[in-house]
Design a protein around this motif. Structure first.
Motif, mmCIF file in Angstrom:
data_model
loop_
_atom_site.group_PDB
_atom_site.id
_atom_site.type_symbol
_atom_site.label_atom_id
_atom_site.label_comp_id
_atom_site.label_asym_id
_atom_site.label_seq_id
_atom_site.Cartn_x
_atom_site.Cartn_y
_atom_site.Cartn_z
ATOM 1 N N LEU A 1 -0.911 24.137 42.908
ATOM 2 C CA LEU A 1 0.104 24.277 43.937
ATOM 3 C C LEU A 1 0.352 25.764 44.145
ATOM 4 C CD1 LEU A 1 2.791 21.541 43.098
ATOM 5 C CD2 LEU A 1 0.730 21.364 44.513
ATOM 6 N N ARG A 2 0.139 26.228 45.368
ATOM 7 C CA ARG A 2 0.367 27.638 45.681
ATOM 8 C C ARG A 2 1.760 27.767 46.286
ATOM 9 N NH1 ARG A 2 -2.624 32.151 46.102
ATOM 10 N NH2 ARG A 2 -4.561 30.983 45.741
ATOM 11 N N PHE A 3 2.727 28.121 45.440
ATOM 12 C CA PHE A 3 4.104 28.248 45.898
ATOM 13 C C PHE A 3 4.265 29.479 46.796
ATOM 14 C CE2 PHE A 3 4.561 26.181 41.625
ATOM 15 C CZ PHE A 3 4.868 24.918 42.101
ATOM 16 N N TYR B 1 -0.887 21.360 38.068
ATOM 17 C CA TYR B 1 -0.160 20.157 37.677
ATOM 18 C C TYR B 1 -1.093 18.959 37.693
ATOM 19 C CZ TYR B 1 3.867 23.124 38.454
ATOM 20 O OH TYR B 1 4.769 24.165 38.387
ATOM 21 N N SER B 2 -0.952 18.109 36.690
ATOM 22 C CA SER B 2 -1.783 16.917 36.590
ATOM 23 C C SER B 2 -1.387 15.895 37.649
ATOM 24 C CB SER B 2 -1.627 16.277 35.208
ATOM 25 O OG SER B 2 -2.078 17.138 34.196
ATOM 26 N N LEU B 3 -2.388 15.221 38.195
ATOM 27 C CA LEU B 3 -2.126 14.114 39.109
ATOM 28 C C LEU B 3 -1.729 12.897 38.283
ATOM 29 C CD1 LEU B 3 -5.068 14.647 41.607
ATOM 30 C CD2 LEU B 3 -2.636 14.968 42.069
ATOM 31 N N CYS B 4 -0.636 12.242 38.679
ATOM 32 C CA CYS B 4 -0.111 11.149 37.871
ATOM 33 C C CYS B 4 0.066 9.861 38.661
ATOM 34 C CB CYS B 4 1.215 11.548 37.218
ATOM 35 S SG CYS B 4 2.507 12.032 38.390
ATOM 36 N N GLY B 5 -0.501 9.815 39.851
ATOM 37 C CA GLY B 5 -0.378 8.621 40.669
ATOM 38 C C GLY B 5 -1.539 7.670 40.469
ATOM 39 N N GLN C 1 0.340 12.509 43.608
ATOM 40 C CA GLN C 1 1.641 12.615 42.965
ATOM 41 C C GLN C 1 1.560 13.564 41.776
ATOM 42 O OE1 GLN C 1 3.530 8.872 42.014
ATOM 43 N NE2 GLN C 1 2.672 7.881 43.837
ATOM 44 N N VAL C 2 2.576 14.399 41.635
ATOM 45 C CA VAL C 2 2.723 15.269 40.467
ATOM 46 C C VAL C 2 4.154 15.128 39.957
ATOM 47 C CG1 VAL C 2 0.972 16.938 41.158
ATOM 48 C CG2 VAL C 2 3.335 17.269 41.903
ATOM 49 N N THR D 1 1.985 13.129 31.881
ATOM 50 C CA THR D 1 1.520 13.007 33.267
ATOM 51 C C THR D 1 0.031 12.682 33.404
ATOM 52 O OG1 THR D 1 1.454 15.437 33.409
ATOM 53 C CG2 THR D 1 3.381 14.334 34.317
ATOM 54 N N PRO D 2 -0.897 13.367 32.715
ATOM 55 C CA PRO D 2 -2.298 12.973 32.884
ATOM 56 C C PRO D 2 -2.631 11.668 32.184
ATOM 57 C CG PRO D 2 -2.136 14.679 31.226
ATOM 58 C CD PRO D 2 -0.759 14.535 31.826
ATOM 59 N N ILE D 3 -1.788 11.251 31.232
ATOM 60 C CA ILE D 3 -2.049 10.044 30.453
ATOM 61 C C ILE D 3 -1.765 8.778 31.262
ATOM 62 C CG2 ILE D 3 -1.447 8.785 28.363
ATOM 63 C CD1 ILE D 3 -2.967 11.376 27.836
#
Length: 330
Positions: free
Chosen positions: A59-61, A69-73, A82-83, A135-137
């Protein structure tokens, strides 16, 4: 990520080409104390690139503030990513930005997906998560359940209210052990892991003390059993080689000198080579580069000991050389 190397293409982890996207926050919700989940989508509703459990995105703020950030969706959801982001007051600004400024309707630059924490095929899975390391789990558990492989989760956190996804995970029944530290103390890793046995894959993500404890507990298990993902780089001490070394670029024949005070990535950039990078601390894998000859001084926190020993690739943002010259596939 580290192959038998008949060709350069086979030498690098086979993931889809990363995409640079402009996405919108189309939903925001609180998952736990100081944890917010953001759902990102294309403003026009276009499908997003495919991803697999363990993948993360950048994510480029702002121009100078990029975080992973891990995708968690659900990987089957082709129209949103989703993060879940923990507010870290002592962080370098990424989590504060996400919590305070990413509201529904906000547009943000995103790069990815990228996966250096892939779920390998196994007869059985043991998942261990600490805090936001869940989150990645989460998508890994869904994938394991889909394949029918037996799995168990040991999930620790400071308090029950701080643990994201706890209700969703508890619905899986006895396979999930939720252990808030203020209720049950530190995780009983010895009891959870039990005796070493073949056919098991152990996946762990969380704070450094947990990872170190799991690594120590898993030393007796077969090589390649344990897979970890770190938030922060390991402390590796001083480089193996204090003096300068050279990198030869195979595709052009150029030879560049890397002084002690600069990284290979910096020297490549000064020479006009645009090597993709993100974290610049050896944790994200963006700058992974194929090594054709020479012995790297691996200083990343991503490759497994077996992958580092193979010397097939290196992270040029932090890793250096044990020899006088490296030959890189650049």
């Amino acid at each position: 990520m580290r192959p038998d190397r008949p060709t350069t293409e086979d030498q690098v982890r086979s993931t889809p080409e990363e995409a640079d996207l402009k996405l919108v926050v189309d939903r925001r919700e609180v998952l736990a104390d100081d944890v917010v989940r953001l759902r990102l989508a294309d403003p026009e509703g276009a499908p997003l690139p495919e991803w697999s459990p363990g993948a993360h995105i950048d994510l480029r703020f702002t121009e100078d503030l990029v975080r992973q950030y891990s995708l968690c969706g659900d990987p089957d959801d082709k129209h949103s990513w989703q993060v879940a982001i923990l507010r870290e007051p002592a962080s370098r600004g990424g989590s504060e930005f996400a919590h305070d400024r990413l509201t529904e309707g906000t547009r943000i630059s995103v790069r990815g997906p990228r996966n250096h924490f892939e779920l390998s095929a196994a007869e059985e899975y043991l998942f261990i998560a600490g805090g936001i390391g869940i989150t990645p789990i989460v998508p890994m558990i869904k994938e394991a359940a889909r394949t029918g492989a037996p799995w168990q989760l040991l999930y620790g956190g400071r308090t029950r209210s701080s643990m994201a996804f706890r209700d969703e995970l508890a619905a899986h029944g006895d396979g999930v052990r939720i252990r808030p530290q203020d209720e049950t103390g530190l995780l009983d890793l010895a009891a959870f892991l039990g005796e070493p046995r073949p056919g098991v894959a152990i996946y762990c993500c969380g704070p450094e003390p947990l990872l170190q404890a799991v690594e120590a507990q898993a030393e007796a298990w077969p090589p390649g059993t344990l897979h970890v993902e770190r938030f922060t780089p390991k402390d590796l001490g001083e480089p193996a080689r204090a003096e300068s070394f050279e990198v030869e670029l195979d595709q052009s024949g150029r030879v560049l000198t890397v002084p002690p005070e600069k990284s290979i990535l910096e020297v490549l950039g000064e020479a006009g080579l645009d090597v993709p990078s993100s974290c610049q601390e050896g944790t994200c894998g963006t700058c992974e580069t194929v090594v054709l000859a020479g012995e790297p001084d691996h200083r990343d926190s991503l490759l497994t000991p077996e992958e580092q020993a193979s010397n097939e690739t290196m992270m040029v943002c932090v890793s250096r050389a044990k020899c006088a010259r490296l030959l890189l596939d650049l």
